[in-house]
Design a protein around this motif. Structure first.
Motif, short mmCIF file in Angstrom:
data_model
loop_
_atom_site.label_atom_id
_atom_site.label_comp_id
_atom_site.label_asym_id
_atom_site.label_seq_id
_atom_site.Cartn_x
_atom_site.Cartn_y
_atom_site.Cartn_z
N GLY A 297 0.91 -1.00 -0.06
CA GLY A 297 0.13 -0.06 0.00
C GLY A 297 0.77 1.22 0.03
N GLU A 298 2.06 1.03 -0.14
CA GLU A 298 2.79 2.08 -0.18
C GLU A 298 3.74 3.08 -1.75
N VAL A 299 3.30 4.56 -1.38
CA VAL A 299 3.48 4.30 -2.81
C VAL A 299 5.26 4.73 -2.61
N PHE A 300 6.48 4.73 -3.00
CA PHE A 300 7.56 4.17 -3.19
C PHE A 300 8.40 4.72 -4.44
N GLY A 301 9.05 6.19 -3.88
CA GLY A 301 9.33 6.79 -5.42
C GLY A 301 10.95 6.50 -5.28
N LEU A 302 11.97 7.10 -6.11
CA LEU A 302 12.88 6.82 -6.61
C LEU A 302 13.01 7.89 -8.00
N SER A 303 14.63 8.91 -7.00
CA SER A 303 14.63 9.89 -7.78
C SER A 303 16.31 10.11 -8.33
N GLY A 304 16.48 10.92 -8.41
CA GLY A 304 17.48 11.03 -9.00
C GLY A 304 18.33 11.47 -10.42
N LEU A 305 19.50 12.10 -11.36
CA LEU A 305 19.49 12.05 -13.02
C LEU A 305 19.45 11.66 -13.45
N LEU A 306 19.26 11.73 -14.68
CA LEU A 306 19.61 10.88 -15.98
C LEU A 306 20.66 9.69 -15.98
N GLY A 307 20.41 8.69 -15.51
CA GLY A 307 21.70 7.73 -15.97
C GLY A 307 22.07 6.84 -14.47
N ALA A 308 21.45 7.92 -13.16
CA ALA A 308 20.83 7.38 -12.09
C ALA A 308 21.30 6.05 -10.97
N GLY A 309 19.82 5.47 -12.28
CA GLY A 309 19.75 4.08 -12.33
C GLY A 309 18.56 3.28 -11.94
N LYS A 310 17.21 4.54 -12.07
CA LYS A 310 16.20 4.58 -11.34
C LYS A 310 15.03 3.62 -12.33
N THR A 311 15.02 3.95 -13.82
CA THR A 311 14.47 2.86 -14.59
C THR A 311 15.00 1.48 -14.62
N GLU A 312 16.40 0.90 -14.59
CA GLU A 312 17.20 0.06 -14.51
C GLU A 312 16.52 -0.67 -12.54
N ILE A 313 16.56 -0.24 -11.76
CA ILE A 313 16.50 -0.96 -10.95
C ILE A 313 14.73 -1.75 -10.80
#
Length: 512
Positions: A297-313
């Motif tokens: 039930g949590e909304v958990f965010g991933l933040s960072g610059l381009l290439g920081a690894g958000k999409t890859e996770i």
């Protein structure tokens, strides 16, 4: 007040002026009697919902479309454009919202495609092009090598290349159609500095953006379109608030939606556990020793610059990682990682990718086909199910997701960007997932559609859906999330709880 360095005569004569433009596609009006002009040394913002006519208007000014009626003048002289080359010859450069790059060519080759620098003997001057490319890309904060192939680059990096192409054209009018839709806040700030510098040099800039914060930050004037019609043009100082601007865009009062304090249930069980996740790239890890846990039930965010690894996770969670994976991944009831997307979907995961046209939709198929694609196996009698039953399910979900369309047989390619995105999220919600992964969920989506997407996601979270959202928009993450993990060059830079959310702190943590 005159812009710096611009004479009163220059300011009184628009660089480009359009009068009474009208255009229809297959009998449906895209523009009706629209006036628009661009002055030297100004940023003129153009806003409106998806489908309001913004891109059609800009394509006419750039020479890509010929209007049914109306006139265009450049510095007071009437002109007729029949191609984008005509627009470029008149000093008008257009940065398209949809990327127009050749994936099999390098960054440099894409930047100079069709306008190569040559030696005195007529051969391509690769060193000169590379040097000029480095200079332009450095101003944009572009990190990959100019010699890198475009295909493997992230969508935000490709967006910067499109911007670089327009800057190399040395135009007098620069039309920017959603130039920051795939950029992080830090990259957006760098681009804003460049826009201000170009304005100070006397360039006229048209900014089409759904990010209203940058409209208020950069624009001198703003024009609102609604349903293909000109609603109002105002100095930005006369617009009282973002809420007022959105209300003019949608034709009714706008009410924002956000995650309430304390909505996350304290006793919720952990549904995702990541320990020491490392994704090995060719030369270095793209994600390095990342650990976190997410509650049901949590909304958990991933933040960072381009290439920081958000999409890859997110890709690693869904079983589609292109990298060698190390570390422990425990997801859902199975408490195990997934080797394929099919296994992830079967276990209750859903993934809304960042590039809807490439990875999220079958553009040549109907609304019904796209809605049903991940849901076919759930229909009784599949593969011999009744079409009428499928149409009823699609109609119900489209209504719940507020997707606007004429018929379930309508091609999904004809929907606006906002409706396409709502369809993608809706089709996954039809699977009744336990975990929803969102990668740039509102990229290229207007403010009204964003509000509808936020409402749907937050209601699903209240009903027990776990959401992991990666976004380059800090405001979006602070509005949606209970917690935000910040990545810097593939490593965890910090995790903030809602009471500690701060745009300044998020930017600071994300910066090397």
């Amino acid at each position: 007040m005159a812009s710096p360095g611009i004479s009163p005569q220059q300011e009184s004569t628009p660089l480009v002026a359009a009068a009474h433009l009208s255009m229809a596609f297959s009998g449906s009006a895209a523009l009706t009697d629209v006036d628009f002009d661009i002055l030297a040394g100004e940023v003129h913002a153009l806003v409106g919902e998806n489908g309001a006519g913004k891109s059609t208007l800009m394509k006419i000014l750039g020479g890509l479309l010929v209007p049914d009626t109306g006139t265009i003048s450049v510095t007071g002289a009437p002109v007729t454009f029949s191609s984008s080359a005509d627009g470029m010859a008149a000093g008008i450069a257009l940065i398209h919202q949809e990327l127009n790059l050749v994936d099999s060519l390098s960054v440099v080759d894409n930047l100079f495609l069709g306008k190569e620098i040559t030696t005195r003997f007529g051969f391509p001057d690769h060193s000169a092009m590379r040097a000029k490319a480095r200079d332009v890309l450095a101003h944009l904060g572009f990190r990959p090598s100019p010699d890198a192939l475009v295909g493997p680059l992230r969508i935000g990096e490709k967006q910067l290349i499109e911007i670089g192409k327009a800057l190399l054209a040395d135009a007098q009018v620069l039309i920017m159609d959603e130039p920051t839709s795939a950029l992080s806040d830090t990259e957006t700030q760098a681009l804003a500095g460049l826009v201000r510098a170009l304005r100070a040099r006397g360039m006229g800039i048209v900014l089409i953006s759904h990010r209203l914060r940058e409209v208020f930050d950069l624009a001198d004037r703003v024009t609102v379109l609604r349903d293909g019609r000109h609603i109002v043009t105002l100095p930005i100082g006369r617009v009282e608030s973002a809420v007022q601007l959105v209300s003019m865009m949608i034709g009714k009062n706008f009410v924002a939606t956000h995650r309430g304090e304390g909505e996350l249930r304290a006793a919720a069980e952990t549904i995702i556990t990541i320990r020491n996740l490392t994704l090995h790239g060719e030369h270095r890890p793209v994600v390095n020793n990342v650990s976190f846990a997410v509650c049901q039930g949590e909304v958990f965010g991933l933040s960072g610059l381009l290439g920081a690894g958000k999409t890859e996770i997110l890709e690693a969670l869904f079983g589609v990682s292109a990298y060698r994976v190390e570390g422990d991944i425990e997801i859902g009831i199975a408490r195990r990682p997934f080797a394929t997307p099919a296994a992830a979907v079967e276990a209750g995961l859903a993934f809304v990718t960042e590039d809807r046209k490439k990875d999220g939709l079958l553009l040549d198929q109907s609304v019904e086909a796209n809605f049903m694609l991940p849901n076919l196996a759930d229909i009784a009698g599949f593969p011999f199910y009744r079409r009428r039953a499928a149409a009823r399910r699609v109609t119900a979900q489209a209504k719940a997701s507020n997707v606007k369309y004429r018929s379930v047989e309508q091609s999904v390619a004809t929907l606006s960007g906002g409706n396409q995105q709502k369809l993608i999220i809706g089709k996954w919600l039809m699977t009744h997932p336990a975990i929803l992964l969102l990668d740039e969920p509102t990229r290229g989506v207007d403010v009204a559609a964003k509000g509808e997407i936020y409402s749907q996601v937050l209601q699903a979270a209240r009903d027990g859906l776990t959401v992991v959202v990666a976004s380059s928009e800090i405001d979006e993450l602070m509005l949606l999330c209970d917690r935000i993990l910040v990545l810097c060059e593939g490593r965890v830079a910090g995790v903030l709880d809602r009471p500690a959310f701060s745009a300044a702190q998020l930017v600071k943590l994300a910066s090397p």
